[in-house]
Write an enzyme that holds these catalytic residues in place. Structure first.
Site, PDB file in Angstrom:
ATOM      1  N   LYS A 123       0.845  -1.201   0.000  1.00  0.00           N
ATOM      2  CA  LYS A 123       0.000   0.000   0.000  1.00  0.00           C
ATOM      3  C   LYS A 123       0.875   1.243   0.000  1.00  0.00           C
ATOM      4  O   LYS A 123       0.629   2.203  -0.727  1.00  0.00           O
ATOM      5  CB  LYS A 123      -0.918  -0.005   1.231  1.00  0.00           C
ATOM      6  CG  LYS A 123      -2.029  -1.020   1.140  1.00  0.00           C
ATOM      7  CD  LYS A 123      -2.754  -1.233   2.454  1.00  0.00           C
ATOM      8  CE  LYS A 123      -3.758  -2.389   2.329  1.00  0.00           C
ATOM      9  NZ  LYS A 123      -4.363  -2.769   3.602  1.00  0.00           N
ATOM     10  N   GLN A 126      -4.762  -1.315   9.700  1.00  0.00           N
ATOM     11  CA  GLN A 126      -4.529  -2.632   9.083  1.00  0.00           C
ATOM     12  C   GLN A 126      -5.133  -3.720   9.968  1.00  0.00           C
ATOM     13  O   GLN A 126      -4.782  -3.851  11.149  1.00  0.00           O
ATOM     14  CB  GLN A 126      -3.022  -2.853   8.884  1.00  0.00           C
ATOM     15  CG  GLN A 126      -2.674  -4.153   8.201  1.00  0.00           C
ATOM     16  CD  GLN A 126      -3.230  -4.254   6.764  1.00  0.00           C
ATOM     17  OE1 GLN A 126      -3.180  -3.301   5.997  1.00  0.00           O
ATOM     18  NE2 GLN A 126      -3.775  -5.408   6.427  1.00  0.00           N
ATOM     19  N   ASP A 167     -11.248   2.932   4.031  1.00  0.00           N
ATOM     20  CA  ASP A 167     -11.559   1.504   3.929  1.00  0.00           C
ATOM     21  C   ASP A 167     -13.077   1.273   3.920  1.00  0.00           C
ATOM     22  O   ASP A 167     -13.527   0.148   3.718  1.00  0.00           O
ATOM     23  CB  ASP A 167     -10.945   0.753   5.123  1.00  0.00           C
ATOM     24  CG  ASP A 167      -9.831  -0.183   4.694  1.00  0.00           C
ATOM     25  OD1 ASP A 167      -9.679  -0.399   3.479  1.00  0.00           O
ATOM     26  OD2 ASP A 167      -9.119  -0.700   5.584  1.00  0.00           O
TER      27      ASP A 167
END
Ligand code: NAP
Length: 300
Positions: A65, A109, A132
């Site tokens: 990422k 994460q 997200d």
């Protein structure tokens, strides 16, 4: 490509392989153009990843990422916290990122180490920075058909279909898997695109029969080769989200690719299908969040 018009030709010539690597590259190039515009008119998009503990898979994902976002011209930071970090420390890190004007996207994460309440951490994220798409606000906005952040993997599924001219309107779509991360949000996205959606899961009776009726199958399960070739209606489109390790140690999807490819009109491979799209959509979400926060309109 229209699935109806090309269905018979596609089956004869083999399916269109929906190449996630190439499609993601195209998305990332578009994002880089947008990021350059923001940099020129305001500031570069800022993405911060919160990584707790030392799970090897998470480290790999965070590195990918970071690399992709840096290449797109973003300012990327990673906050690393020890596996023994208390809940309060993680929430305090999120609070400080919420308050930091240079941060447009916050990504925690997952999974967090055992014992931590990930729902509470996610809920702490400012919905405007929830790239997200996992906060209750983002989930509700998607369910209500309002503009908001969409989780990256299902957004990637829609993007790969769009970029190959595959329209969901009026199609019978079977989604296998009902997770918050993939199955449910994809079903919402397909419904919003006027598909007739069936969501299957581990308690579904006769999964094969549902699949055999589907114009589009989206498999997001986590069981290697669950979807057999003869479950695929001739001419159907198959998106394989699953990432599993086969007995030989190689990555394998939720679909028996070789068998399904003899019947599908279009299909995503594993690896190289939906996986690369997920990171591309993270960048796309962050770009959008940044443009909104900076009050700069981007073309397209
Ligand atoms: P998850 O939270 O474990 O959900 C799996 C879903 O599959 C559940 O709804 C479960 O049903 C259902 N299921 C399990 N066994 C089944 C069976 N035999 N028949 C029908 N349904 C069954 O997983 P997830 O996070 O959605 O991820 C799914 C897969 O996608 C995994 O392989 C994951 O690694 C992969 N993934 C890939 C990406 C990417 O970037 N490509 C991103 C995220 C996830 P119940 O609800 O009844 O338990």
């Amino acid at each position: 490509m229209s699935t109806e018009n090309t269905m018979s030709a596609d089956i004869e010539n083999g399916p269109t392989v929906l190449d996630g690597k190439a499609t993601a590259k195209a998305v990332r190039a578009d994002v880089a153009v947008g990021a350059a515009r923001l940099t020129e008119l305001g500031r570069a998009p800022g993405l911060t990843v919160v990584l707790v503990g030392d799970d090897p898979a998470s480290q790999v994902y965070v590195r990918s990422k970071d690399k992709a976002a840096t290449e797109a011209g973003f300012v990327v930071n990673t906050i690393r916290l020890g596996a023994d970090a208390p809940q309060s420390e993680i929430e305090a890190a999120v609070d400080s990122l919420n308050a930091d004007d240079s941060v447009d996207g916050i990504l925690v994460q997952l999974p967090l180490p055992k014992g931590l309440d990930s729902d509470a951490v996610i809920e702490r994220i400012d919905p405007g920075k929830d790239v997200d798409g996992l906060t209750a606000t983002s989930v509700a906005r998607l369910a209500m058909g309002r503009d908001g952040m969409v989780p990256c993997t299902p957004a990637g599924c829609v993007e790969i279909l769009n970029r190959h001219g595959i329209d969901l309107s009026g199609k019978d779509v079977v989604v296998i898997g009902r997770s918050q991360l993939v199955g449910k949000p994809f079903a919402q996205l397909a419904l919003a695109r006027n598909a007739t959606v069936t969501i299957c899961h581990s308690r579904t009776r006769d999964l094969a029969a549902h699949c055999r009726n589907a114009d589009v199958i989206v498999a997001a399960v986590g069981v290697a080769k669950l979807v057999q070739g003869d479950w695929v209606k001739p001419g159907a489109v198959v998106l394989d989200v699953g990432i599993n390790r086969g007995e030989d140690g190689k990555l394998v999807g939720d679909v028996d690719y070789a068998a399904a490819a003899t019947r599908a009109s279009a299909i995503t491979p594993v690896p190289g299908g939906i996986g690369p799209m997920t990171i591309a959509m993270l960048l796309s979400n962050t770009l959008r969040a940044s443009a909104l926060r900076q009050g700069i309109e981007l073309a397209g």
